[in-house]
Design a protein around this motif. Structure first.
Motif, PDB file in Angstrom:
ATOM      1  N   ARG A 232      -0.885   5.411 -14.172  1.00 48.55           N
ATOM      2  CA  ARG A 232      -1.294   5.348 -15.604  1.00 48.55           C
ATOM      3  C   ARG A 232      -0.884   4.001 -16.196  1.00 48.55           C
ATOM      4  NH1 ARG A 232      -0.764  11.025 -15.832  1.00 48.55           N
ATOM      5  NH2 ARG A 232       1.487  10.906 -15.793  1.00 48.55           N
ATOM      6  N   GLN A 233       0.342   3.596 -15.854  1.00 52.23           N
ATOM      7  CA  GLN A 233       0.899   2.357 -16.420  1.00 52.23           C
ATOM      8  C   GLN A 233       0.126   1.119 -15.938  1.00 52.23           C
ATOM      9  OE1 GLN A 233       5.096   2.220 -15.674  1.00 52.23           O
ATOM     10  NE2 GLN A 233       5.315   0.142 -16.487  1.00 52.23           N
ATOM     11  N   HIS A 234      -0.235   1.112 -14.654  1.00 56.54           N
ATOM     12  CA  HIS A 234      -0.793  -0.130 -14.095  1.00 56.54           C
ATOM     13  C   HIS A 234      -2.291  -0.098 -13.837  1.00 56.54           C
ATOM     14  CE1 HIS A 234       3.208  -1.776 -13.533  1.00 56.54           C
ATOM     15  NE2 HIS A 234       3.582  -0.645 -12.956  1.00 56.54           N
ATOM     16  N   TYR A 235      -2.847   1.112 -13.606  1.00 56.86           N
ATOM     17  CA  TYR A 235      -4.231   1.145 -13.121  1.00 56.86           C
ATOM     18  C   TYR A 235      -5.134   2.063 -13.950  1.00 56.86           C
ATOM     19  CZ  TYR A 235      -1.532  -0.797  -9.289  1.00 56.86           C
ATOM     20  OH  TYR A 235      -0.659  -1.558  -8.563  1.00 56.86           O
ATOM     21  N   ALA A 236      -4.815   2.238 -15.215  1.00 55.43           N
ATOM     22  CA  ALA A 236      -5.650   3.014 -16.159  1.00 55.43           C
ATOM     23  C   ALA A 236      -5.986   4.411 -15.624  1.00 55.43           C
ATOM     24  CB  ALA A 236      -6.936   2.245 -16.481  1.00 55.43           C
ATOM     25  N   TYR A 237      -5.059   4.964 -14.842  1.00 57.90           N
ATOM     26  CA  TYR A 237      -5.288   6.276 -14.204  1.00 57.90           C
ATOM     27  C   TYR A 237      -5.612   7.334 -15.258  1.00 57.90           C
ATOM     28  CZ  TYR A 237      -4.287  10.377 -11.263  1.00 57.90           C
ATOM     29  OH  TYR A 237      -4.370  11.558 -10.565  1.00 57.90           O
ATOM     30  N   GLY A 238      -6.605   8.140 -14.988  1.00 53.48           N
ATOM     31  CA  GLY A 238      -6.966   9.207 -15.923  1.00 53.48           C
ATOM     32  C   GLY A 238      -7.986   8.766 -16.959  1.00 53.48           C
ATOM     33  N   THR A 239      -8.394   7.483 -16.944  1.00 55.32           N
ATOM     34  CA  THR A 239      -9.403   7.005 -17.885  1.00 55.32           C
ATOM     35  C   THR A 239     -10.669   6.614 -17.110  1.00 55.32           C
ATOM     36  OG1 THR A 239      -8.941   4.630 -17.761  1.00 55.32           O
ATOM     37  CG2 THR A 239      -7.506   5.929 -19.201  1.00 55.32           C
ATOM     38  N   GLU A 240     -11.712   6.254 -17.860  1.00 59.06           N
ATOM     39  CA  GLU A 240     -12.968   5.851 -17.202  1.00 59.06           C
ATOM     40  C   GLU A 240     -12.817   4.564 -16.395  1.00 59.06           C
ATOM     41  OE1 GLU A 240     -16.234   5.600 -19.842  1.00 59.06           O
ATOM     42  OE2 GLU A 240     -16.579   7.764 -19.782  1.00 59.06           O
ATOM     43  N   LYS A 241     -11.820   3.763 -16.809  1.00 57.78           N
ATOM     44  CA  LYS A 241     -11.643   2.469 -16.128  1.00 57.78           C
ATOM     45  C   LYS A 241     -10.649   2.559 -14.970  1.00 57.78           C
ATOM     46  CE  LYS A 241     -12.758  -0.474 -20.015  1.00 57.78           C
ATOM     47  NZ  LYS A 241     -12.238  -1.322 -21.064  1.00 57.78           N
ATOM     48  N   ALA A 242     -10.286   3.765 -14.577  1.00 63.33           N
ATOM     49  CA  ALA A 242      -9.222   3.934 -13.565  1.00 63.33           C
ATOM     50  C   ALA A 242      -9.575   3.223 -12.253  1.00 63.33           C
ATOM     51  CB  ALA A 242      -9.023   5.420 -13.301  1.00 63.33           C
TER      52      ALA A 242
ATOM     53  N   LEU B  14      -6.280  -5.031  -5.388  1.00 69.73           N
ATOM     54  CA  LEU B  14      -7.628  -5.031  -5.990  1.00 69.73           C
ATOM     55  C   LEU B  14      -7.577  -5.522  -7.437  1.00 69.73           C
ATOM     56  CD1 LEU B  14      -9.145  -1.613  -4.743  1.00 69.73           C
ATOM     57  CD2 LEU B  14      -9.593  -3.910  -3.851  1.00 69.73           C
ATOM     58  N   LYS B  15      -6.563  -5.117  -8.152  1.00 73.61           N
ATOM     59  CA  LYS B  15      -6.465  -5.493  -9.574  1.00 73.61           C
ATOM     60  C   LYS B  15      -6.521  -7.013  -9.733  1.00 73.61           C
ATOM     61  CE  LYS B  15      -3.609  -4.552 -13.631  1.00 73.61           C
ATOM     62  NZ  LYS B  15      -2.409  -3.880 -14.125  1.00 73.61           N
ATOM     63  N   ARG B  16      -5.918  -7.698  -8.768  1.00 76.09           N
ATOM     64  CA  ARG B  16      -5.898  -9.160  -8.861  1.00 76.09           C
ATOM     65  C   ARG B  16      -7.150  -9.796  -8.268  1.00 76.09           C
ATOM     66  NH1 ARG B  16      -1.112 -11.957  -6.504  1.00 76.09           N
ATOM     67  NH2 ARG B  16      -0.978 -10.185  -5.116  1.00 76.09           N
ATOM     68  N   HIS B  17      -7.657  -9.201  -7.173  1.00 69.99           N
ATOM     69  CA  HIS B  17      -8.737  -9.869  -6.429  1.00 69.99           C
ATOM     70  C   HIS B  17     -10.123  -9.271  -6.657  1.00 69.99           C
ATOM     71  CE1 HIS B  17      -5.836 -12.312  -4.210  1.00 69.99           C
ATOM     72  NE2 HIS B  17      -5.094 -11.219  -4.156  1.00 69.99           N
ATOM     73  N   LYS B  18     -10.203  -7.956  -6.879  1.00 72.75           N
ATOM     74  CA  LYS B  18     -11.525  -7.301  -7.035  1.00 72.75           C
ATOM     75  C   LYS B  18     -11.399  -6.189  -8.075  1.00 72.75           C
ATOM     76  CE  LYS B  18     -12.451  -8.560  -2.379  1.00 72.75           C
ATOM     77  NZ  LYS B  18     -13.587  -8.956  -1.603  1.00 72.75           N
TER      78      LYS B  18
ATOM     79  N   ARG C  22       0.101   3.801  -0.125  1.00 70.85           N
ATOM     80  CA  ARG C  22      -1.002   2.934   0.330  1.00 70.85           C
ATOM     81  C   ARG C  22      -1.994   2.696  -0.807  1.00 70.85           C
ATOM     82  NH1 ARG C  22      -3.557   4.327   5.994  1.00 70.85           N
ATOM     83  NH2 ARG C  22      -1.662   3.230   6.612  1.00 70.85           N
ATOM     84  N   ALA C  23      -2.366   3.776  -1.497  1.00 66.48           N
ATOM     85  CA  ALA C  23      -3.318   3.635  -2.612  1.00 66.48           C
ATOM     86  C   ALA C  23      -2.733   2.692  -3.672  1.00 66.48           C
ATOM     87  CB  ALA C  23      -3.608   5.006  -3.218  1.00 66.48           C
ATOM     88  N   SER C  24      -1.445   2.841  -3.961  1.00 64.53           N
ATOM     89  CA  SER C  24      -0.810   2.011  -4.996  1.00 64.53           C
ATOM     90  C   SER C  24      -0.849   0.540  -4.607  1.00 64.53           C
ATOM     91  CB  SER C  24       0.661   2.422  -5.189  1.00 64.53           C
ATOM     92  OG  SER C  24       0.763   3.806  -5.385  1.00 64.53           O
ATOM     93  N   LEU C  25      -0.546   0.262  -3.320  1.00 65.27           N
ATOM     94  CA  LEU C  25      -0.501  -1.137  -2.890  1.00 65.27           C
ATOM     95  C   LEU C  25      -1.904  -1.745  -2.837  1.00 65.27           C
ATOM     96  CD1 LEU C  25       2.351  -0.774  -0.309  1.00 65.27           C
ATOM     97  CD2 LEU C  25       2.326  -2.404  -2.184  1.00 65.27           C
ATOM     98  N   ILE C  26      -2.860  -0.943  -2.396  1.00 60.59           N
ATOM     99  CA  ILE C  26      -4.245  -1.472  -2.366  1.00 60.59           C
ATOM    100  C   ILE C  26      -4.714  -1.734  -3.807  1.00 60.59           C
ATOM    101  CG2 ILE C  26      -6.652  -0.985  -1.738  1.00 60.59           C
ATOM    102  CD1 ILE C  26      -5.609   0.574   0.691  1.00 60.59           C
ATOM    103  N   ALA C  27      -4.360  -0.823  -4.722  1.00 60.29           N
ATOM    104  CA  ALA C  27      -4.747  -1.011  -6.132  1.00 60.29           C
ATOM    105  C   ALA C  27      -4.119  -2.295  -6.694  1.00 60.29           C
ATOM    106  CB  ALA C  27      -4.316   0.199  -6.957  1.00 60.29           C
ATOM    107  N   HIS C  28      -2.881  -2.542  -6.318  1.00 60.66           N
ATOM    108  CA  HIS C  28      -2.181  -3.760  -6.762  1.00 60.66           C
ATOM    109  C   HIS C  28      -2.972  -4.999  -6.333  1.00 60.66           C
ATOM    110  CE1 HIS C  28       1.190  -6.502  -7.379  1.00 60.66           C
ATOM    111  NE2 HIS C  28       1.021  -6.941  -6.156  1.00 60.66           N
TER     112      HIS C  28
ATOM    113  N   THR D 188      -9.910  -6.748   2.623  1.00 65.82           N
ATOM    114  CA  THR D 188     -10.146  -8.135   2.213  1.00 65.82           C
ATOM    115  C   THR D 188     -11.652  -8.398   2.068  1.00 65.82           C
ATOM    116  OG1 THR D 188      -8.227  -8.685   3.536  1.00 65.82           O
ATOM    117  CG2 THR D 188      -9.524 -10.539   2.778  1.00 65.82           C
ATOM    118  N   ALA D 189     -12.462  -7.771   2.941  1.00 69.15           N
ATOM    119  CA  ALA D 189     -13.912  -8.019   2.925  1.00 69.15           C
ATOM    120  C   ALA D 189     -14.660  -7.052   2.000  1.00 69.15           C
ATOM    121  CB  ALA D 189     -14.450  -7.878   4.352  1.00 69.15           C
TER     122      ALA D 189
END
Ligand code: FAD
Length: 326
Positions: A235-245, A206-210, A198-204, A172-173
């Motif tokens: 790949r579908q949700h977090y641009a995995y494999g790209t520069e913006k991943a 972060l995508k909304r908050h940071k 865990r990584a998937s849920l944290i990414a979920h 959160t911080a």
């Protein structure tokens, strides 16, 4: 083991359980006393089904915690999708509905010859049959600089409770463009898909908050559990494999993490590569629970070799679930 083999093995162990139950009642004129060490998923489930199979016997469950906090679902707590309280359970149900004696203490030693346990309270307890379900022990001796004390700063969150809340608060911080390092252990360990869930849920979150933040998974493995499914979703949700991943996975199989430097917030690999994280989730390697090691139930791997049909130890012989024909 495939699904079919698993179902066959489960059925076979259920039948062995029934058979063993009949044995226990026949062998003893008195009520057999089955003691279970550990009130987690393993021990509590064993207690419940044992009672259903064997209404007559005496069952005691020894567990030092009065409230058990479940790990499944704890990754959801880290990202605010659930409260820790929803994962916390007491033992009244097992006591009242299943007539299982609950002993809120720790077993400090097992004498398998005289079938006697030493308890932290100083008391001794005799058993006819013992089920050992003490969970895991985290190994603090594998990453230089990491320790139980340092896990207060760099949480593993691999035992649900305060560690889960600490990791949640750190996420959160996190600075807006911050980096989260997730460092899973090598196989085998508890819940192989857990770090990637865990990584998937944290990414979920972060995508909304940071959305400018990033997760790096620094893995000592060449591949991981359910990899194809995770990578498809990333790949579908977090641009995995790209520069913006939002999530990057790095296999460090040939150059694993060897040390942590708390001052610079970095983990250091065998060849000296450094990775800095604002949050470092370091999940240490594991073995079977301490009492299993002290009782001689573990081999060089640190885990307990068992007969998969009966769950009996292959190292300390017993008769708990041996079928009559053996
Ligand atoms: C982040 C995470 C997510 C997970 N998600 C899932 C999931 O979605 N689905 C799933 O199936 N599994 C999941 N798991 C795995 C699951 O938590 C474990 O498989 C499960 O907890 C194992 O149960 P257990 O009873 O063997 O051990 P534990 O749950 O660890 O229980 C062991 C108990 O034994 C007690 N004990 C230890 N030593 C002694 C002693 N000497 N005397 C008395 N008592 C003792 C401890 O206090 C503890 O309560 C997850 C794990 C993690 C870390």
């Amino acid at each position: 083991m495939n699904r079919r083999q698993f179902l066959k093995a489960s059925l076979a162990s259920s039948l062995l359980g029934l058979n063993a139950c009949a044995n226990w009642q026949i062998r003893s004129q008195q009520k057999a006393h089955v003691v279970i060490i550990g009130g987690g998923f393993g021990g509590a489930t064993a207690a419940r089904y044992l009672r259903l199979y064997c209404p007559e016997i005496r069952i005691s469950l020894i567990e030092p915690k009065t409230v058990y906090t479940a790990c499944p679902g704890s990754n959801r707590v880290i990202t605010g999708l659930a409260e820790l309280a929803s994962l916390s359970f007491g033992y009244q149900g097992l006591n009242q509905a299943y007539h299982i004696d609950i002993l809120p203490t720790r077993v400090t030693a097992i004498d398998a010859v005289s079938k006697r346990l030493q308890l932290q309270t100083g008391d001794h307890l005799r058993y006819d049959h013992l089920i050992l379900a003490p969970g895991i022990r985290l190994r603090w001796d594998t990453i230089e600089g990491y320790s139980e004390i340092l896990s207060q700063q760099f949480p593993h969150a691999w035992q649900a409770g305060p560690q889960t809340l600490l990791l949640r608060d750190q996420i959160t911080a996190l600075p807006d463009n911050g980096t989260v390092l997730i460092c899973p252990p090598a196989d085998p360990y508890r819940c192989p898909p857990g770090p990637y869930e865990r990584a998937s849920l944290i990414a979920h979150w972060l995508k909304r908050h940071k959305p400018r933040a990033k997760i790096l998974i620094l893995d000592p493995k060449r591949s991981f559990s359910k990899q194809a499914l995770f990578e498809q979703a990333w790949r579908q949700h977090y641009a995995y494999g790209t520069e913006k991943a939002l999530i990057e996975w790095h296999s460090l199989a040939d150059n694993p993490i060897q040390a942590i430097d708390p001052k610079s917030h970095t983990v250091i690999t065998e060849f000296g590569d450094k990775f800095r994280g604002d949050v470092i989730n370091l999940i240490p390697p594991q073995t079977a629970g301490q009492i299993a090691i002290e009782t001689g139930l573990t081999d060089q791997s640190g885990w307990c070799p068992i007969n998969p049909l009966s769950s009996q130890s292959l190292l300390v012989p017993g008769d708990a679930a041996r079928p009559r024909s053996c």
